[in-house]
Design a protein around this motif. Structure first.
Motif, PDB file in Angstrom:
ATOM      1  N   ASN A  40     -11.822  12.481  -1.178  1.00  0.00           N
ATOM      2  CA  ASN A  40     -10.613  12.528  -2.006  1.00  0.00           C
ATOM      3  C   ASN A  40      -9.587  13.408  -1.292  1.00  0.00           C
ATOM      4  OD1 ASN A  40     -12.076  14.909  -2.358  1.00  0.00           O
ATOM      5  ND2 ASN A  40     -11.605  15.104  -4.520  1.00  0.00           N
ATOM      6  N   GLU A 119      -7.772   6.734  -0.767  1.00  0.00           N
ATOM      7  CA  GLU A 119      -6.610   6.576  -1.641  1.00  0.00           C
ATOM      8  C   GLU A 119      -5.331   6.301  -0.851  1.00  0.00           C
ATOM      9  OE1 GLU A 119      -6.879   9.653  -5.140  1.00  0.00           O
ATOM     10  OE2 GLU A 119      -7.996  10.413  -3.407  1.00  0.00           O
ATOM     11  N   SER A 123      -3.247  12.895  -3.820  1.00  0.00           N
ATOM     12  CA  SER A 123      -3.087  12.800  -5.274  1.00  0.00           C
ATOM     13  C   SER A 123      -2.039  13.813  -5.717  1.00  0.00           C
ATOM     14  CB  SER A 123      -4.420  13.077  -5.968  1.00  0.00           C
ATOM     15  OG  SER A 123      -4.247  13.132  -7.373  1.00  0.00           O
ATOM     16  N   ARG A 127      -5.869  13.606 -10.052  1.00  0.00           N
ATOM     17  CA  ARG A 127      -6.753  12.508 -10.428  1.00  0.00           C
ATOM     18  C   ARG A 127      -7.141  11.695  -9.188  1.00  0.00           C
ATOM     19  NH1 ARG A 127      -3.827   9.510 -15.364  1.00  0.00           N
ATOM     20  NH2 ARG A 127      -2.090   9.491 -13.875  1.00  0.00           N
ATOM     21  N   TYR A 129      -7.530   8.086  -7.391  1.00  0.00           N
ATOM     22  CA  TYR A 129      -6.881   6.784  -7.512  1.00  0.00           C
ATOM     23  C   TYR A 129      -7.643   5.684  -6.762  1.00  0.00           C
ATOM     24  CZ  TYR A 129      -2.889   8.888  -9.832  1.00  0.00           C
ATOM     25  OH  TYR A 129      -2.098   9.530 -10.736  1.00  0.00           O
ATOM     26  N   ALA A 217      -2.332   5.167  -5.813  1.00  0.00           N
ATOM     27  CA  ALA A 217      -1.566   6.401  -6.016  1.00  0.00           C
ATOM     28  C   ALA A 217      -0.107   6.219  -5.611  1.00  0.00           C
ATOM     29  CB  ALA A 217      -2.198   7.540  -5.216  1.00  0.00           C
TER      30      ALA A 217
END
Length: 240
Positions: A40, A119, A123, A127, A129, A217
């Motif tokens: 992430n 992603e 972010s 969160r 995505y 995102a």
């Protein structure tokens, strides 16, 4: 040479003091051979923390803007990313995705670790995505395992727009490698690529505990920016 100077002498020790990272599951990262580390992306500091704690060198596909920024800050940022061996990727235009895939496959063919944020962008609200399928294309084409990784606490330490990070504990958690050999030869099938990408993102979700949003995102950011622009242009009249 500069990469290891940063890792062991300059940046690595500083990051360990500031963020006090707790490392979990490091044994899941292969000791040798090519692999993708898919994580992430919550903070600019993610680029530095993961390389600082890994035993092996990792190469990230970094957005080209990091290499072309104006002023002293821009030149220093570009110098760091180039010296650390990170690869600039132009995310604009129709060929952007293919260029990123070519660069990533080159890293894997050399038997190295490749860092990817499925992603596709940071972010903006903490969160997780929807993932883009480029990570699946590279995993299936190169036939390599994907190690999910969750950065926890970096959003609070350095949220978007904050230049100097605050002292805040961080956890970096690695999951068991994901094997997609059952999909060998199917890297051109859209349904397979989506299934593989979703499996990777869900593995990250299980590690991070974030709220999941089934949208890209970048799309959400653009929509929110357009809504904010509209509110500035057409503010509501006060109720009498």
């Amino acid at each position: 040479m500069f990469y290891y100077l940063l890792k062991y002498v300059v940046l690595g020790p500083l990051l360990r003091v500031v963020f006090r990272p707790r490392i979990e599951g490091l044994e899941h990262v292969p000791a040798s051979g090519p692999a993708i580390i898919a994580g992430n992306h919550l903070s600019f500091s993610d680029h530095f923390l993961m390389p600082a704690i890994l035993r092996r060198r990792i190469t990230f596909l970094a957005k080209a803007e990091y290499f072309t920024g104006p002023g002293v800050k821009g030149r220093l940022t570009a110098f760091f990313f180039r010296s650390a061996g990170q690869i600039p990727v132009d995310r604009s235009g129709k060929e952007a995705g293919q260029a990123a895939i070519r660069e990533g496959l080159g890293v894997l063919r050399r038997g190295e670790l490749l860092g990817i944020y499925p992603e596709g962008t940071r972010s903006h609200d903490g969160r997780l995505y929807k993932g883009k399928v480029g990570v699946a294309v590279m995993a299936l084409t190169a036939g390599v395992p994907v190690v999910p990784c969750a950065m926890i606490g970096t959003f609070e330490a350095q949220p978007p727009g904050k230049v100097v990070p605050r002292i805040h504990p961080v956890t970096i958690r690695f999951g068991e490698p994901l094997d997609f050999s059952r999909y060998a030869g199917m890297e051109n099938q859209k349904a397979v690529l989506r299934a593989v990408t979703d499996e990777i993102v869900y593995a990250i979700l299980a590690l991070s505990g974030q709220e999941y949003v089934d949208e890209y995102a970048a799309v959400v950011k653009e929509r929110q920016a357009a809504e904010q622009s509209a509110r500035r242009r057409f503010p509501r009249a006060p109720l009498s």
